[in-house]
Design an enzyme around this catalytic site. Structure first.
Site, PDB file in Angstrom:
ATOM      1  N   ASN A 194      27.837  47.886  45.634  1.00 28.25           N
ATOM      2  CA  ASN A 194      29.324  47.679  46.222  1.00 28.25           C
ATOM      3  C   ASN A 194      29.353  46.769  47.349  1.00 28.25           C
ATOM      4  O   ASN A 194      29.104  46.836  48.380  1.00 28.25           O
ATOM      5  CB  ASN A 194      29.972  48.910  46.544  1.00 28.25           C
ATOM      6  CG  ASN A 194      31.514  48.773  47.138  1.00 28.25           C
ATOM      7  OD1 ASN A 194      31.908  47.615  47.308  1.00 28.25           O
ATOM      8  ND2 ASN A 194      32.268  49.859  47.189  1.00 28.25           N
ATOM      9  N   HIS A 204      37.245  45.563  40.988  1.00 31.23           N
ATOM     10  CA  HIS A 204      36.098  45.644  42.256  1.00 31.23           C
ATOM     11  C   HIS A 204      34.923  46.600  41.685  1.00 31.23           C
ATOM     12  O   HIS A 204      35.264  47.484  41.022  1.00 31.23           O
ATOM     13  CB  HIS A 204      37.100  46.452  43.220  1.00 31.23           C
ATOM     14  CG  HIS A 204      35.897  46.922  44.391  1.00 31.23           C
ATOM     15  ND1 HIS A 204      35.214  45.976  44.865  1.00 31.23           N
ATOM     16  CD2 HIS A 204      35.905  48.059  44.797  1.00 31.23           C
ATOM     17  CE1 HIS A 204      34.295  46.930  45.793  1.00 31.23           C
ATOM     18  NE2 HIS A 204      35.093  47.941  45.948  1.00 31.23           N
ATOM     19  N   CYS A 207      38.205  46.037  50.030  1.00 31.90           N
ATOM     20  CA  CYS A 207      37.625  45.592  48.693  1.00 31.90           C
ATOM     21  C   CYS A 207      38.759  45.180  47.852  1.00 31.90           C
ATOM     22  O   CYS A 207      38.451  44.433  46.706  1.00 31.90           O
ATOM     23  CB  CYS A 207      37.298  47.070  47.883  1.00 31.90           C
ATOM     24  SG  CYS A 207      35.955  47.972  49.047  1.00 31.90           S
TER      25      CYS A 207
END
Length: 315
Positions: free
Chosen positions: A271, A241, A113
Site C-alpha cells: 500500500n 487504490h 489514499c
C-alpha cells in the site's frame, strides 16, 4: 472550456525490497499469514535520506520523457501526499526545483489514499477553466517512514513509491480524455484511517475499512462509470487504490467490470497510499496490457474515508 487528457505516465520505486520473510524477522507474522490476509508479497522501502520529493521527481521526469516534453513546458504541479515532513517549501515546489522548471503554480493535496484522483480532477478543472495548459500530477508517499514496525497488522501493508501523469488540454473538437470526477467522503468515520501523533504513525481499523470499501464503494464506482459515459462491462481496466487484495478483488467484481484488466500492483508494491493508482496505471501501460484510447476506471479511497473516481482514456 476545453477538456483535458493524460498524455503520459511515469512511476518510480526505491531499490530496497522488503519481503514477507524480512517482516517475519521483525514481528510475529509469516509469508502465509500476510498473503492470505492482504495478498502482498513484497514492498519497496526508501532510504532514510530519500525524501518524498525525490521519489516524486523521479516519477515526474519519466512521465515528462514519455510525453516528449521538458520541465519548462509545465505550468502547474500538483502533488498528492500525506507523508511530506516539511510544510514549506511544499513537495510540489521542491519537485519543480529538482526538475529546474520555470515558474509553475505549485500545490500539495493531502487526501491520503484518494489523493491522486483528487489531484487529477483538480488538474482537469484547472485546464477546463483556462488557468493551466499542461499540468504534472503526482502521487508520492513514503509510508514506511510513518509505519509502526511493532504493529503486525499494519507494518505488513506499507510501501514507498511515486507515480506521475502529464495532463494537457485536448485540441479543439477532440473528446476529453478525463471524465468528470465523482468525489466525496464519510467524515464522521474518518477515525478509521489515521496518521497522527508525534512522531506521526499510520493506524487503521481494518475491519471497518474492509466493510465500508466492499459494501459502499461498488455502487459509487458504477456511478463514476455513468458519469463517464462508459458501461462497467466496456471498461478495459480498473485501477483501484492498491490497499489490500482482499478489497480490490471483490470491489472490482461488484462493479461489474467483467472484461477489464484489474490492477493488482499491491502484490509487489504494498500500500503506497497516493502513489498506488498512478504506479499501477503506469505499469499496465508499460506492459502493454491496455492500449491507447482504452477506457479506464481510476478510483481512490481511504483516509478520511474519502473517495474520488473518474473514467480516463489510456495515453
Amino acid at each position: 472550456m476545453i477538456g483535458s487528457r493524460i498524455a503520459a505516465l511515469g512511476h518510480y520505486q526505491p531499490a530496497t525490497v522488503l519481503t514477507n520473510e524480512d517482516l517475519a524477522a521483525l514481528v510475529d507474522t509469516s509469508d502465509e499469514w500476510i498473503r492470505t490476509r492482504v495478498g502482498i508479497r513484497t514492498r519497496h522501502k526508501a532510504a532514510d535520506d530519500e525524501p518524498v520529493d525525490e521519489l516524486a521527481a523521479h516519477a515526474a521526469a519519466k512521465a515528462l520523457a514519455a510525453a516528449g516534453l521538458t520541465a519548462r513546458d509545465i505550468d502547474l504541479v500538483l502533488v498528492a501526499t500525506s507523508t511530506a515532513v516539511d510544510r514549506s517549501p511544499n513537495t510540489a515546489a521542491r519537485v519543480a526545483a529538482r526538475l529546474a522548471m520555470g515558474s509553475p503554480a505549485v500545490m500539495d493535496l493531502n487526501v491520503v489514499c484518494a489523493g491522486f484522483t483528487h489531484a487529477l480532477a483538480s488538474a482537469d478543472h484547472a485546464v477546463r477553466a483556462g488557468s493551466a495548459r499542461r499540468a504534472l500530477v503526482i502521487g508520492a508517499d513514503k509510508m514506511t517512514a510513518i509505519t509502526d514496525w511493532t504493529d503486525r497488522t499494519t507494518c505488513v501493508l506499507t510501501g514507498d513509491g511515486a507515480g506521475a501523469a502529464v495532463v494537457e488540454a485536448v485540441e479543439e473538437g477532440e473528446e476529453p480524455g478525463i471524465a468528470p470526477v465523482l468525489w466525496g467522503s464519510v467524515p464522521e468515520m474518518g477515525h478509521a484511517v489515521r496518521i497522527e501523533g508525534t512522531p506521526s504513525r499510520f493506524a487503521q481499523e481494518g475491519q471497518t475499512v474492509y466493510r465500508w470499501a466492499t459494501t459502499q464503494l461498488p455502487p459509487i464506482a458504477r456511478r463514476v462509470c455513468e458519469r463517464g459515459g462508459v458501461a462497467p462491462e466496456d471498461l478495459a481496466a480498473v485501477v483501484l487504490h492498491q490497499a489490500n487484495l482482499r478489497i480490490i478483488e471483490p470491489v472490482a467484481q461488484r462493479i461489474g467490470a467483467v472484461n477489464a484488466v484489474v490492477a493488482r500492483d499491491v502484490v509487489d508494491s504494498g500500500n503506497t497510499s497516493a502513489a498506488s493508482i498512478p504506479m499501477a496505471f503506469a505499469k499496465l501501460v508499460e506492459r502493454g496490457e491496455i492500449k491507447k484510447g482504452d477506457p479506464v476506471l481510476l478510483f481512490g479511497f481511504g483516509g478520511n474515508l474519502s473517495y474520488a473516481g473518474q473514467i480516463v482514456r489510456c495515453p
